[in-house]
Design a protein around this motif. Structure first.
Motif, PDB file in Angstrom:
ATOM      1  N   HIS A 145       0.832  -1.206   0.000  1.00  0.00           N
ATOM      2  CA  HIS A 145       0.000   0.000   0.000  1.00  0.00           C
ATOM      3  C   HIS A 145       0.867   1.258   0.000  1.00  0.00           C
ATOM      4  CE1 HIS A 145      -3.647  -2.189   0.204  1.00  0.00           C
ATOM      5  NE2 HIS A 145      -3.549  -2.580   1.471  1.00  0.00           N
ATOM      6  N   ASN A 150       2.290   1.688  -3.544  1.00  0.00           N
ATOM      7  CA  ASN A 150       1.265   2.038  -4.530  1.00  0.00           C
ATOM      8  C   ASN A 150       0.715   3.443  -4.325  1.00  0.00           C
ATOM      9  OD1 ASN A 150       1.508  -0.381  -5.866  1.00  0.00           O
ATOM     10  ND2 ASN A 150      -0.191  -1.360  -4.798  1.00  0.00           N
ATOM     11  N   THR A 209       2.559   5.448  -6.889  1.00  0.00           N
ATOM     12  CA  THR A 209       2.614   4.915  -8.253  1.00  0.00           C
ATOM     13  C   THR A 209       2.662   6.018  -9.300  1.00  0.00           C
ATOM     14  OG1 THR A 209       1.521   2.830  -7.684  1.00  0.00           O
ATOM     15  CG2 THR A 209       1.351   3.554  -9.964  1.00  0.00           C
ATOM     16  N   THR A 221       3.925  -0.318  -9.864  1.00  0.00           N
ATOM     17  CA  THR A 221       2.863  -0.881  -9.042  1.00  0.00           C
ATOM     18  C   THR A 221       3.409  -2.090  -8.298  1.00  0.00           C
ATOM     19  OG1 THR A 221       1.134  -0.146 -10.550  1.00  0.00           O
ATOM     20  CG2 THR A 221       0.574  -1.937  -9.044  1.00  0.00           C
ATOM     21  N   ARG A 226       2.579  -5.528  -5.783  1.00  0.00           N
ATOM     22  CA  ARG A 226       1.546  -6.468  -5.355  1.00  0.00           C
ATOM     23  C   ARG A 226       2.202  -7.558  -4.524  1.00  0.00           C
ATOM     24  NH1 ARG A 226       2.427  -7.935 -10.652  1.00  0.00           N
ATOM     25  NH2 ARG A 226       2.803 -10.141 -11.076  1.00  0.00           N
ATOM     26  N   ALA A 231      -1.562   2.707 -12.177  1.00  0.00           N
ATOM     27  CA  ALA A 231      -2.658   2.281 -11.308  1.00  0.00           C
ATOM     28  C   ALA A 231      -3.770   1.583 -12.079  1.00  0.00           C
ATOM     29  CB  ALA A 231      -3.222   3.483 -10.551  1.00  0.00           C
TER      30      ALA A 231
END
Length: 383
Positions: A225, A228, A231, A237, A239, A266
Motif C-alpha cells: 500500500h 502504490n 505509483t 505498481t 503487489r 494504477a
C-alpha cells in the motif's frame, strides 16, 4: 604691472620641461616594451572604454565561430549517420522485394526475417548515435536516447495450457520480486531505506505487541500500500504474492510473503518506465528483506509464467503439441518424470526454450519455485 622673470623661474621651468620629457620617454619605452598603449584605465578612460568594447566584440565573434564549428561538426556527423541509415533502408528494401517476388522456402524466409531484425537493430543504433556526449537525433532532449526497439514475444500453441504458460498480452512489463519481504511482528522503514525510481518511499512503521499478532502477509501488504500510494510518481505498481504455492497473478492460500514490483500504472497499463531500486535498506532494514539493489531497464524485459505443476504433467512431443516462440516452432521434446518437482519441470521447459534462443532472442530460466521466467534483450509482448 609687468612681472619680473627671474633666473630661478627660468631654471625651474627648464627642469620641469626636462622631467616631463623624461617621463614621456619612459612611457614610450614601456609602451614599446610591453606592446600596450596604457596599463591602467585611468591613464586613458576613453581608450579603455573602446578596448572593453573591442574585447567584448572579439569574445562574441569567438563564441560565434566556436558555435559554427560545433554546428558544422554535428551536421557532418548527422550526415554521415543518415548516409549509413540510407544504406540500411536500401538493404531492407532489397530483402522485402525479394521476399515478395521470389518463391522462397521457409528457411530462406526465416533468414530474411533474421536479417531484417538485424537491420532494425542497426537502424536503432544509428538513430541513437551520440556526438560529444549528446544524442544527434534527440531534439531538445539530447541527453536521452530518442529511440527504443520493441520486439514482440509471441507464445502460441496447443501445449501452452499443459505447461502452465500464460496466455494474454503483457506489453513491456518489467518485474522484480522480493521473497520473504516482511517478517511477522513490528517493522519500521526510515527515510532513505527504500528509493524507487529516485523517489523515497519515506519513513513509516507498523507497531505490534508481544507476542506478535501481525503476520508476514499483513506486513507485506502494508508495504504494498505504501509503494502504490506513490505509483503516479514512480511509475511502479507493487503487489503481494505467495510462495511457493501461489502465482504472481493469483496468490494462493499460503501467507503473502513476497512482493513484486511491475512497471504498470494504477490502471494496469505499462508505463514504459525502468525499475530502479536503491536505498540504505536494500537488503535488510528493520526486519525487512527488501528488493535486490538493481536496475531493470526496457532492454531487459521479463515475463513470468504460471507456476508449473509437479510430477508427470504430460510429455510434449512436437509437432502434435505445437508451440511457437516469435513465430519459430519449438521442436525440442520435453519429458516430465513422475518424481519431478515443480522446479524440475520448469527447468525442463526452460531447457527446451533455450534451444531457440539464438533465433528468438528470448532466454528462459527458473526462479527456484517452479516458475519459468522469460527474458528478452528488448521490450516484449506475450500473446
Amino acid at each position: 604691472m609687468i612681472s619680473r622673470i627671474t633666473s630661478q623661474m627660468q631654471n625651474r621651468n627648464l627642469l620641469a620641461g626636462i622631467t616631463q620629457r623624461q617621463q614621456n620617454i619612459y612611457t614610450a619605452q614601456n609602451q614599446v616594451t610591453s606592446g600596450v598603449q596604457f596599463g591602467r584605465p585611468s591613464e586613458n578612460p576613453f581608450g579603455a572604454s573602446r578596448v572593453l568594447n573591442d574585447t567584448q566584440g572579439i569574445a562574441l565573434q569567438q563564441r560565434l565561430r566556436e558555435n559554427a564549428l560545433t554546428a558544422r561538426d554535428f551536421s557532418y556527423a548527422a550526415d554521415n549517420e543518415l548516409g549509413q541509415a540510407a544504406e540500411v533502408l536500401n538493404r531492407a528494401r532489397e530483402l522485402t522485394i525479394r521476399a515478395a517476388s521470389e518463391a522462397l522456402n521457409e528457411q530462406q524466409i526465416s533468414g530474411i526475417a533474421s536479417e531484417i531484425d538485424g537491420l532494425l537493430e542497426r537502424l536503432t543504433d544509428i538513430a541513437n548515435t551520440t556526438h560529444e556526449g549528446q544524442f544527434l537525433f534527440g531534439g531538445f532532449q539530447s541527453n536521452d536516447p530518442p529511440f527504443r526497439i520493441e520486439k514482440n514475444l509471441g507464445l502460441e500453441g496447443t501445449g501452452l495450457n499443459l505447461l502452465g504458460l500464460n496466455s494474454g498480452t503483457f506489453r513491456t512489463r518489467l518485474e522484480t520480486a522480493a521473497l520473504t519481504t516482511a517478517l511477522p511482528g513490528s517493522f519500521a522503514l526510515q527515510g532513505g531505506d527504500l528509493i524507487l525510481n529516485g523517489v523515497d518511499i519515506g519513513a513509516f512503521s507498523a507497531l505490534d505487541t508481544l507476542p506478535p499478532s501481525r503476520t508476514a502477509a499483513q506486513n507485506a501488504q502494508t508495504l504494498v500500500h505504501r509503494i502504490n500510494a506513490k505509483t503516479a510518481e514512480i511509475g511502479i505498481t507493487a503487489r503481494a504474492v505467495a510462495f511457493p504455492t501461489g502465482t504472481f497473478d493469483t496468490p494462493g492460500a499460503a501467507p503473502l510473503e513476497g512482493i513484486v514490483l511491475t512497471n504498470l500504472d494504477a490502471n494496469g497499463q505499462p508505463t514504459q518506465r525502468d525499475i530502479r531500486v536503491e536505498g540504505r535498506g536494500v537488503p535488510g532494514a528493520g526486519g525487512l528483506n527488501l528488493f535486490r539493489r538493481e536496475t531493470l531497464s526496457l532492454a531487459d524485459t521479463r515475463f513470468t509464467s504460471l507456476q508449473i505443476g509437479a510430477g508427470a504433467i504430460g510429455n510434449v512431443t512436437p509437432p502434435g503439441d505445437a508451440i511457437t516462440i516469435n513465430g519459430i516452432a519449438l521442436t525440442t521434446p520435453m519429458t516430465f518424470l513422475a518424481t519431478n518437482t515443480p522446479e524440475q519441470n520448469a527447468q525442463e521447459i526452460a531447457r527446451a526454450i533455450n534451444t531457440l534462443s539464438s533465433q528468438t532472442a528470448v532466454y528462459a530460466g527458473t526462479d527456484g519455485n517452479g516458475f519459468v521466467t522469460l527474458t528478452s534483450q528488448r521490450p516484449v509482448t506475450v500473446n
